[in-house]
Design a protein around this motif. Sequence first.
Motif: not given
Length: 578
Positions: A54-58, A290-296, A543-545
């Motif tokens: 599962t990929l999570t987008i915050l 750990a399995s997440a990426v940001p939207w903004g 910029p995306l962490v």
Amino acid sequence: MKTRNCTAVALVASLALSAAGCSGDRQSRSGSGKNPATELEGRVIGGTPKKGGTLTILSNQDFQHLDPARNWVMNEMDFGTRLLYRTLVTYKAEPGAKGGELIPDLAEDLGTSSNGAKTWTFRLKKGLKYEDGAPVTAQDIKYNVERSFSPDLTGGPDYAARYLAGAEGYQGPAQGKHLDSIRTPDDHTIVFELRKPFAEFPYATVLPTFAPVPKARDTGPQYDGRPFSSGPYKIETYARDKQMVLVRNPHWDPKTDSVRKAYPDKIVVRMGLKQNQIDDRLIAGTGADASAVPWGKLRPENTPKVLPEPEVKARLLAESSNCHDMVQMHTGRAPFDNVKVRQAVQYALDREAILTANGGPALNDLSTALMPASLFGGKQPDTLKIPVTGDVEKAKQLLKEAGKADGFATGITVANGDKGVGEAIQQSLGRAGIKVTIETVDPSAFYDTIGDTKNRTDLIYTGWCPDYPSGSTFLPFVFDGRYIKEKGNSGNHSLFRDQATMKRMDEIAAMTDAAQANKAWQDLDGEILAKAPTAPAVIERWPLVLGPNIAGAFGHTSFGGQIDYATIGLKDPSKSDN
């Protein structure tokens, strides 16, 4: 394209060469030397993903529009066209300049032109299916293009309105009205008749307008909440402002799709979070995060938590978005109907303060023109020669000449996350006697708010991203007064209606020599800038962490530096939160 736009095949090489300017080294015009973000350009983080998990987008916001007839914000177009629906043509899923190259998607090739590039024919691949197993047809693409004209479906790309023959006054397919300029001789062929030559038309078919929508599934404005999938994922659940869950579309056939890899089993978008909270969670990168990426994008104040930390910096993307942020002035309303007042804003503006508020030179580049550097072969010209911190005395002199020696009061609208930028603008214009009140708007409502031309503030801080590497997709969309709408207005937020500018745009659009047209767009940039409908500010980076379990991630320059969802996945799916 909003921030957050010879034959086309012959143009690809020259346009891709133009796009290469976004991946080269830049010098900060604030005098601080090489931009520290350039070393991050073109990178792919995490290696090749494994299938599953599962990929999570915050996210700090809901989507503004996912309906393909209305989707024209950079990261939402990325999300929609890479995950939920396919278009006639799309961009390669590669970092750097190669991401600006076209590849067939629903179509078998990049289209065939005839009649002097006024007629374009596309043949669809066989075996294309929706989430229910029904076939995708050419008629479904025609239907979505037509519904994009509906007055109740505002906000979407208007290439169809600008270029299709007989489109003037068309209001969509209600009451059985259709456009004769879109023909579907059979289920696998679609033909577009344009009112003028448009050699770059295949680039327009990358946009969601050219995704299929089956008529039987259309729910009008409610389609925003449940687009019917022709892509690798479908919507399982969607609770507004809370969460969206995507699961696999079992009828998507990877044999028909050379772009999307669809690594995760599930994609969960968690909404309504605070951006600073998102940043801190991803910097820590523990547990499900750990399995997440940001939207903004990373908040500017959090940059010091990232750049000095090698482990976190290794998970940072900071691709140039190619998007130009600017202060747009309401040229149809006093006092901004006076060119000297508008020029005073240009001279009063402290671009270095805006750069600092945006996160400094690691996350942005100062701007001296209207179009981004990639549309000038890699370096913007500086025709106005205004100091980066402004020239307050010159601004005051211009206000005096305009009969505003004592200054005046006005307002500016910014998105919530740009409040610091709004304050930098407020302070810099205040030095010249222009008193600015700041109005902040939630990002999901921002474009609807500033698109209401009768009820908006005089000033707006927003930007534009070229939809492909050509001046034809920048200047006409930001400065052509013939396409201004009372509600749902896009691009031309200065409401600039200048006859000489529009005449010149038509002349350039008619040029058949790509190099000649490119030079003409560059020259027109300086001419418009001198008339001051906007004040240039910065060229954004995005910029995306990313979480430490993310793989296959890169910032796609054609999607504003946002992650390309076509290739992203997980290093170890078993570690994700299922």
